[in-house]
Design a protein around this motif. Structure first.
Motif, short mmCIF file in Angstrom:
data_model
loop_
_atom_site.label_atom_id
_atom_site.label_comp_id
_atom_site.label_asym_id
_atom_site.label_seq_id
_atom_site.Cartn_x
_atom_site.Cartn_y
_atom_site.Cartn_z
N VAL A 107 0.82 -1.22 0.00
CA VAL A 107 0.00 0.00 0.00
C VAL A 107 0.85 1.26 0.00
N ASN A 108 2.15 1.12 0.12
CA ASN A 108 3.03 2.29 0.18
C ASN A 108 4.12 2.19 -0.87
N LEU A 109 3.71 2.27 -2.14
CA LEU A 109 4.66 2.05 -3.24
C LEU A 109 5.76 3.10 -3.30
N THR A 110 5.53 4.27 -2.75
CA THR A 110 6.56 5.31 -2.79
C THR A 110 7.87 4.81 -2.19
N ARG A 111 7.76 3.96 -1.17
CA ARG A 111 8.97 3.47 -0.48
C ARG A 111 9.77 2.49 -1.34
N LEU A 112 9.21 2.09 -2.49
CA LEU A 112 9.96 1.21 -3.40
C LEU A 112 11.16 1.93 -4.02
N MET A 113 11.20 3.24 -3.90
CA MET A 113 12.36 3.97 -4.42
C MET A 113 13.64 3.53 -3.74
N ALA A 114 13.52 2.87 -2.59
CA ALA A 114 14.70 2.38 -1.89
C ALA A 114 15.47 1.37 -2.71
N VAL A 115 14.85 0.83 -3.76
CA VAL A 115 15.53 -0.14 -4.63
C VAL A 115 16.85 0.43 -5.14
N THR A 116 16.88 1.71 -5.43
CA THR A 116 18.09 2.31 -6.01
C THR A 116 19.28 2.24 -5.05
N ASP A 117 19.01 2.16 -3.74
CA ASP A 117 20.09 2.08 -2.75
C ASP A 117 20.42 0.65 -2.36
N LEU A 118 19.54 -0.28 -2.71
CA LEU A 118 19.70 -1.66 -2.25
C LEU A 118 20.32 -2.58 -3.29
N VAL A 119 20.25 -2.20 -4.55
CA VAL A 119 20.77 -3.07 -5.60
C VAL A 119 21.84 -2.35 -6.41
N ASP A 120 22.72 -3.12 -6.97
CA ASP A 120 23.76 -2.59 -7.85
C ASP A 120 23.27 -2.76 -9.28
N ALA A 121 22.60 -1.72 -9.79
CA ALA A 121 21.99 -1.83 -11.11
C ALA A 121 22.18 -0.54 -11.90
N SER A 122 23.41 -0.03 -11.88
CA SER A 122 23.68 1.23 -12.56
C SER A 122 23.39 1.13 -14.05
N ASP A 123 23.49 -0.09 -14.62
CA ASP A 123 23.22 -0.26 -16.04
C ASP A 123 21.73 -0.20 -16.34
N LEU A 124 20.89 -0.22 -15.31
CA LEU A 124 19.44 -0.16 -15.50
C LEU A 124 18.89 1.21 -15.15
N MET A 125 19.79 2.20 -14.97
CA MET A 125 19.37 3.55 -14.65
C MET A 125 20.04 4.54 -15.61
N TYR A 126 19.50 5.73 -15.66
CA TYR A 126 20.15 6.76 -16.46
C TYR A 126 21.56 6.99 -15.96
N SER A 127 22.49 7.06 -16.87
CA SER A 127 23.86 7.34 -16.48
C SER A 127 23.97 8.80 -16.07
N SER A 128 24.88 9.06 -15.16
CA SER A 128 25.06 10.44 -14.70
C SER A 128 25.67 11.28 -15.83
N PHE A 129 25.47 12.57 -15.75
CA PHE A 129 26.05 13.48 -16.74
C PHE A 129 26.66 14.65 -16.00
N SER A 130 27.52 15.36 -16.67
CA SER A 130 28.21 16.50 -16.06
C SER A 130 27.64 17.78 -16.64
N PRO A 131 26.88 18.53 -15.84
CA PRO A 131 26.37 19.82 -16.33
C PRO A 131 27.54 20.74 -16.69
N THR A 132 27.35 21.53 -17.71
CA THR A 132 28.43 22.39 -18.18
C THR A 132 28.37 23.76 -17.52
N ILE A 133 29.51 24.44 -17.58
CA ILE A 133 29.60 25.82 -17.10
C ILE A 133 29.98 26.68 -18.30
N PRO A 134 29.22 27.73 -18.60
CA PRO A 134 29.50 28.55 -19.79
C PRO A 134 30.91 29.10 -19.78
N ARG A 135 31.48 29.23 -20.97
CA ARG A 135 32.84 29.76 -21.10
C ARG A 135 32.96 31.15 -20.49
N GLN A 136 31.89 31.92 -20.62
CA GLN A 136 31.90 33.28 -20.06
C GLN A 136 32.24 33.26 -18.58
#
Length: 713
Positions: free
Chosen positions: A326-355
């Motif tokens: 009944v509390n599906l929101t708590r399923l977000m804990a999956v991201t901390d409990l499993v090693d599944a980086s290949d099943l998630m969006y890869s991280s990216f590096s935000p850029t900083i303008p040259r200016q």
């Protein structure tokens, strides 16, 4: 919106669908004042939640992210019931149940919400059980149910229950000396059927077991007792399996999980003497407001369901029987409990303008020319560095900032505190009433005060939602003002998840305007004349109406593009209808609630409405008016809602530099070209997802912006 009930001839199931739309005869115009021209805001918000749920089926998202979308849908629905449904119930309770602009009475809206929400939630659990969990199992991530436990796993669970759960759980038998407990909002609980007598000879037949909020709802099983993969077990399964140990000597006939959602909207009087103290008191009561929704396991007997409904003073329409936790929101804990980086969006590096990179300080960069950052594709760090440098710079005399959602441990709060400790004049306008961030804002206000920051709580009755920083610096004997204005909050985490614009300038008129706005917030007196900015509750609404009217007078040469999170303010909608009737082309990019009815001949045939739902939460607010080739473009903290335009402190700030205007128009055009993540609002109130035609190039706006601004995808 108006709806009808139709029956599927194949399945026999009934479903609500938008009702047909009345259109004008050829050549005639429809009166914009008719209630038939407006969609109901609550039902429109439900549709946005549904578009979020649909992301769980979109295989262009990685699998774990699809599960997260399923969880976000639950979180959105929680808030929807806590605030919107609770508000409707309050109107009925206190006799304020007048129809809205759509002509629908609150009682009718509640009935329709129940019908639609039941359909959506049934579909959510169907997606979870028959799509996401099987696909995750294929990837080696297993949610191990009780019936699947091996003897070794069952023994491990038994030990975990005895060592981790039993010492902190408090079962409550129901009898005259133990009435039904007052349960915390959205907490996981179990209703238990019992047979037999306890140690005192009592025979109650029923008990409540609140699941301790300190315990995780998902627990990982040790690898050594599993046959490979990542194996997770629900806390609810553990409690179900060992409920009998909570009631020794009695027979447990049944154990069923349930969850109550309560009214969580805070009500504060406008004439408070001490807002902070009043808010602290209200936060305690939020956890125990009136019930608005009951979620219960679908195998719970009807007599127990009715017992719970009676206890919470709810009707059958308020009950949702679900096939799963009944509390599906708590399923977000999956991201901390499993090693599944290949099943998630890869991280990216935000850029900083040259200016920014080329200059020694942010002040040098801003003084050269204004800076426009598009988060999360471009880094939020220049905003943080702007404050850090201001705190340490001996030439800086004063810093003023508004804080809506920030986080008590944020770098921005630390920079303000550091500036105050260094002897600078620092003022923070902290909006304590930022919904669900009130406790955090009380904490950060205390931290800032301890450091010597002057903390002001804004204007009672008008939430301070504007996003502003003002830095006063002495340069060659002259005071110069540097300004940051934004469409989003000063929250570094959200800046990685939300799309927002940050604008930094040393323009004298803008600096003077922002200074006057801070004077109005911290002092008293008449509204001061503002040169360039629009600000609510004084000028923003009427200036937007004036800009729409100017395009209307241009007729078919007129062009309006508005990108906001919500569109419900009636006068603005009527003005857009009149613009459409005059031949103006109007494109609205509205993420969530939208009350305007597009594409209706004689009314809005020149209006298109689309919603973008993707990896990031669309949060930018942009108002673009073509103005016969001399575009007037404003970014803003305000949505097109009555509360934002008429009863909050908001700003809309002009983007005047030709290159920045061109860049904003390019961004808007990318959103308008989206054929993957966009949904088109139809005249009947339904949304249809845009999909590329055969052979057509795919345009996913957020992916295009990510590639363009970071070189990554």
């Amino acid at each position: 919106m108006r709806t009808e009930i139709v029956r599927n001839l194949t399945t026999g199931r009934e479903k609500s669908v938008p009702a047909p739309v009345d259109i004008a005869p050829p050549g005639e115009k429809i009166d914009p004042d008719s209630s038939a021209n407006y969609f109901n805001r609550e039902l429109s918000q439900l549709q946005f939640n549904y578009r979020v749920l649909k992301q769980a089926l979109d295989t262009t998202h990685p699998l774990i992210n699809r599960l997260i979308f399923c969880c976000i849908f639950s979180s959105n629905m929680d808030e929807f019931f806590e605030i919107r449904v609770a508000g409707l119930r309050q109107k009925i309770k206190y006799g304020r149940d007048a129809p809205g602009a759509d002509g629908i009475m609150p009682e009718q809206v509640l009935n329709e919400i129940s019908r639609v929400a039941h359909e959506y939630i049934d579909e959510q659990y169907d997606i979870l059980n028959h799509v996401l969990i099987p696909e995750m199992k294929e990837q080696g991530i297993h949610f191990v149910r009780r019936r699947e436990w091996t003897p070794e796993q069952a023994e491990w669970v038994r030990n975990y229950f005895k060592e981790e759960i039993l010492p902190v759980v408090s079962p409550i038998g129901l009898d005259p000396s133990h009435p039904f407990p007052r349960l915390v909002n959205k907490s996981l609980n179990f209703i238990v059927e019992l047979d037999g007598k306890d140690a005192f000879g009592r025979e109650t037949g029923m008990a409540i077991v609140p699941a301790p909020r300190s315990l995780p709802r998902l627990v990982r099983l040790p690898d050594e007792i599993c046959n490979g993969g990542e194996n997770l077990v629900f806390l609810s399964s553990m409690i179900h399996a060992h409920t009998d140990e909570l009631f020794p000597g009695m027979q447990v006939k049944g154990c069923y999980q349930f969850r109550l959602t309560r009214n969580a909207d805070l009500e504060l009087e406008d004439d408070l003497e001490d807002l902070a103290s009043a808010l602290r008191g209200e936060l305690l009561s939020r956890r125990f407001g009136d019930g608005v929704r009951l979620e219960v396991a679908d195998n719970c007997p009807q007599e127990l369901v009715q017992f719970l409904l009676t206890q919470f003073h709810l009707e059958h329409r308020d009950m949702y029987q679900v096939n799963g936790p009944v509390n599906l929101t708590r399923l977000m804990a999956v991201t901390d409990l499993v090693d599944a980086s290949d099943l998630m969006y890869s991280s990216f590096s935000p850029t900083i303008p040259r200016q920014v990179q080329k200059q020694e300080t942010l002040f040098d960069a801003i003084r050269k020319r204004p800076i426009l950052l598009h988060h999360p594709f471009q880094s939020f760090s220049p905003v943080v560095d702007f404050l850090r440098q201001a705190a340490k710079d001996p030439q800086v005399l004063a810093i003023r900032q508004t804080l809506y959602r920030t986080g008590a441990d944020s770098e921005i709060v630390e920079a303000l505190a550091d500036a105050a400790r260094r002897g600078k004049e620092v003022t923070a306008v902290v909006e304590l009433r930022a919904r669900f961030s009130e406790a955090e804002n009380l904490e950060l206000a205390s931290r800032l005060q301890e450091a010597g920051v002057i903390v002001v709580y804004g204007v009672v009755g008008y939430k301070t939602h504007a996003k502003m920083i003002l830095v006063v610096r002495r340069e060659e004997g002259v005071l110069r003002r540097y300004v940051h204005l934004g469409t989003g909050n000063y929250h570094a985490v959200n800046a990685r998840l939300y799309t927002d614009y940050s604008y930094m300038t040393s323009d004298e008129s803008v600096g003077d305007d922002v200074n006057k706005l801070f004077q109005q917030l911290t002092g008293m007196g008449k509204a001061l004349k503002i040169k360039k900015l629009f600000h609510s509750p004084f000028t923003l609404h009427k200036r937007l109406l004036r800009l729409i009217k100017r395009e209307t007078e241009l007729g078919e040469k007129g062009r309006i593009i508005i990108k906001v999170n919500a569109m419900t303010e009636l006068q603005l909608i009527k003005a857009l209808y009149r613009a459409s009737q005059a031949g103006v082309r109007v494109d609205l990019i509205v993420r969530g609630i939208c009350s305007i009815r597009p594409g209706v001949p004689g009314l809005s045939e020149n209006i298109q409405v689309r919603s973008i739902v993707g990896r990031f939460l669309e949060h930018t607010r942009v108002y673009y008016f073509e103005n016969n080739g001399a575009p007037a473009v404003y970014c803003s903290s305000a949505d097109c809602m009555e509360r934002n335009l008429l009863s909050r402190v908001e700003t809309a700030f002009p983007i005047e530099e030709p290159k920045l205007v061109e860049r904003l128009r390019e961004d808007l055009d990318i959103y308008l070209a989206d054929n993957c993540q966009s949904w088109m609002l139809q005249p009947d109130g339904s949304y249809i997802q845009n999909l590329p035609a055969e052979g057509e190039e795919r345009v996913a706006s957020q992916t295009v912006l990510l590639e363009r601004l970071t070189g990554q995808s």
